[in-house]
Design a protein around this motif. Sequence first.
Motif, PDB file in Angstrom:
ATOM      1  N   THR A 205       0.826  -1.206   0.000  1.00 13.68           N
ATOM      2  CA  THR A 205       0.000   0.000   0.000  1.00 13.68           C
ATOM      3  C   THR A 205       0.863   1.260   0.000  1.00 13.68           C
ATOM      4  OG1 THR A 205      -0.182  -0.027   2.417  1.00 13.68           O
ATOM      5  CG2 THR A 205      -1.909  -1.165   1.161  1.00 13.68           C
TER       6      THR A 205
ATOM      7  N   VAL B 220      -5.030   4.485  -6.740  1.00 21.46           N
ATOM      8  CA  VAL B 220      -6.438   4.159  -6.516  1.00 21.46           C
ATOM      9  C   VAL B 220      -6.477   3.002  -5.529  1.00 21.46           C
ATOM     10  CG1 VAL B 220      -8.561   3.312  -7.617  1.00 21.46           C
ATOM     11  CG2 VAL B 220      -7.089   4.955  -8.829  1.00 21.46           C
ATOM     12  N   SER B 221      -7.392   3.038  -4.590  1.00 19.45           N
ATOM     13  CA  SER B 221      -7.592   1.970  -3.603  1.00 19.45           C
ATOM     14  C   SER B 221      -6.318   1.648  -2.815  1.00 19.45           C
ATOM     15  CB  SER B 221      -8.129   0.699  -4.272  1.00 19.45           C
ATOM     16  OG  SER B 221      -9.352   0.969  -4.916  1.00 19.45           O
ATOM     17  N   ASN B 222      -5.494   2.645  -2.560  1.00 16.34           N
ATOM     18  CA  ASN B 222      -4.281   2.552  -1.729  1.00 16.34           C
ATOM     19  C   ASN B 222      -3.153   1.695  -2.291  1.00 16.34           C
ATOM     20  OD1 ASN B 222      -5.338   4.247   0.299  1.00 16.34           O
ATOM     21  ND2 ASN B 222      -6.443   2.526   1.183  1.00 16.34           N
ATOM     22  N   SER B 223      -3.365   0.993  -3.398  1.00 15.64           N
ATOM     23  CA  SER B 223      -2.291   0.129  -3.902  1.00 15.64           C
ATOM     24  C   SER B 223      -2.163   0.115  -5.420  1.00 15.64           C
ATOM     25  CB  SER B 223      -2.496  -1.314  -3.427  1.00 15.64           C
ATOM     26  OG  SER B 223      -3.661  -1.874  -4.000  1.00 15.64           O
ATOM     27  N   GLN B 224      -3.157   0.607  -6.128  1.00 15.98           N
ATOM     28  CA  GLN B 224      -3.173   0.514  -7.585  1.00 15.98           C
ATOM     29  C   GLN B 224      -2.564   1.768  -8.215  1.00 15.98           C
ATOM     30  OE1 GLN B 224      -7.314  -0.123  -8.448  1.00 15.98           O
ATOM     31  NE2 GLN B 224      -7.294  -2.199  -7.606  1.00 15.98           N
TER      32      GLN B 224
ATOM     33  N   THR C 176      -2.189   3.839 -11.058  1.00 12.92           N
ATOM     34  CA  THR C 176      -3.124   3.904 -12.179  1.00 12.92           C
ATOM     35  C   THR C 176      -2.669   4.957 -13.193  1.00 12.92           C
ATOM     36  OG1 THR C 176      -4.868   3.222 -10.676  1.00 12.92           O
ATOM     37  CG2 THR C 176      -5.558   4.198 -12.767  1.00 12.92           C
TER      38      THR C 176
ATOM     39  N   TYR D 286      -3.706  -0.410 -14.449  1.00 10.50           N
ATOM     40  CA  TYR D 286      -3.064  -0.186 -13.151  1.00 10.50           C
ATOM     41  C   TYR D 286      -2.099  -1.316 -12.837  1.00 10.50           C
ATOM     42  CZ  TYR D 286      -6.309  -3.514 -10.895  1.00 10.50           C
ATOM     43  OH  TYR D 286      -7.015  -4.632 -10.541  1.00 10.50           O
TER      44      TYR D 286
ATOM     45  N   GLU E  67       0.169  -3.126  -9.521  1.00  5.82           N
ATOM     46  CA  GLU E  67       0.312  -3.270  -8.076  1.00  5.82           C
ATOM     47  C   GLU E  67       1.565  -4.073  -7.784  1.00  5.82           C
ATOM     48  OE1 GLU E  67      -3.698  -3.841  -5.740  1.00  5.82           O
ATOM     49  OE2 GLU E  67      -3.718  -5.103  -7.532  1.00  5.82           O
TER      50      GLU E  67
END
Length: 181
Positions: free
Chosen positions: A25, A39-43, A45, A114, A116
């Motif tokens: 993250t 996006v969403s703390n880990s992606q 993007t 994205y 990760e």
Amino acid sequence: LGYWGSFWSTANQTAAAINTAYAITLNNTDANSNGVSIVSNSQVTFAYEGVYDLQFSAQLHNNSGGGSGNIVNIWLRKNGTNVPDSDTKVSCPTNNPYVVPAWNFTLKLLAGDYLELIWSTDNTSISLDTDVASGIHPGIPSVIVTAEQVMYTQLGPTGPRKSEPCRQGFAAGSDEPDAQS
């Protein structure tokens, strides 16, 4: 101008179970990042198509206190799917408790894709650790990630060509003055 983003985490990241995949993250973004976001703390993007270089460093810490393993795997996912041949094993033994893996990946991405970074360990005493600023040194993020556009496209020659008029008074495709000038 190329698109880019710079991100980091000021949170300790732990594994609740061994041999389990966890998304790394990121909770901070450089305010000047352009075209790349979290996006969403880990992606990580990407708003625009292009070839990008994703770089990271992580501060692994073997906090000892048990567990027989000392291996951490880190790999890449693209749009939720593991990227083939992207995994690397890192040893983080108790006699050398801090290890900083750092490498990069270069990929062609479409707008909206994205990436990760994913990690797992065989010892829950190993974590991605952060440290606050103290004395003469600044804070230590648990993870730092940068993404930079390498290029959008490169098609054909660039700059003036002989077939194009580029100097007033000269015939197209010639170094001789135009007779009409």
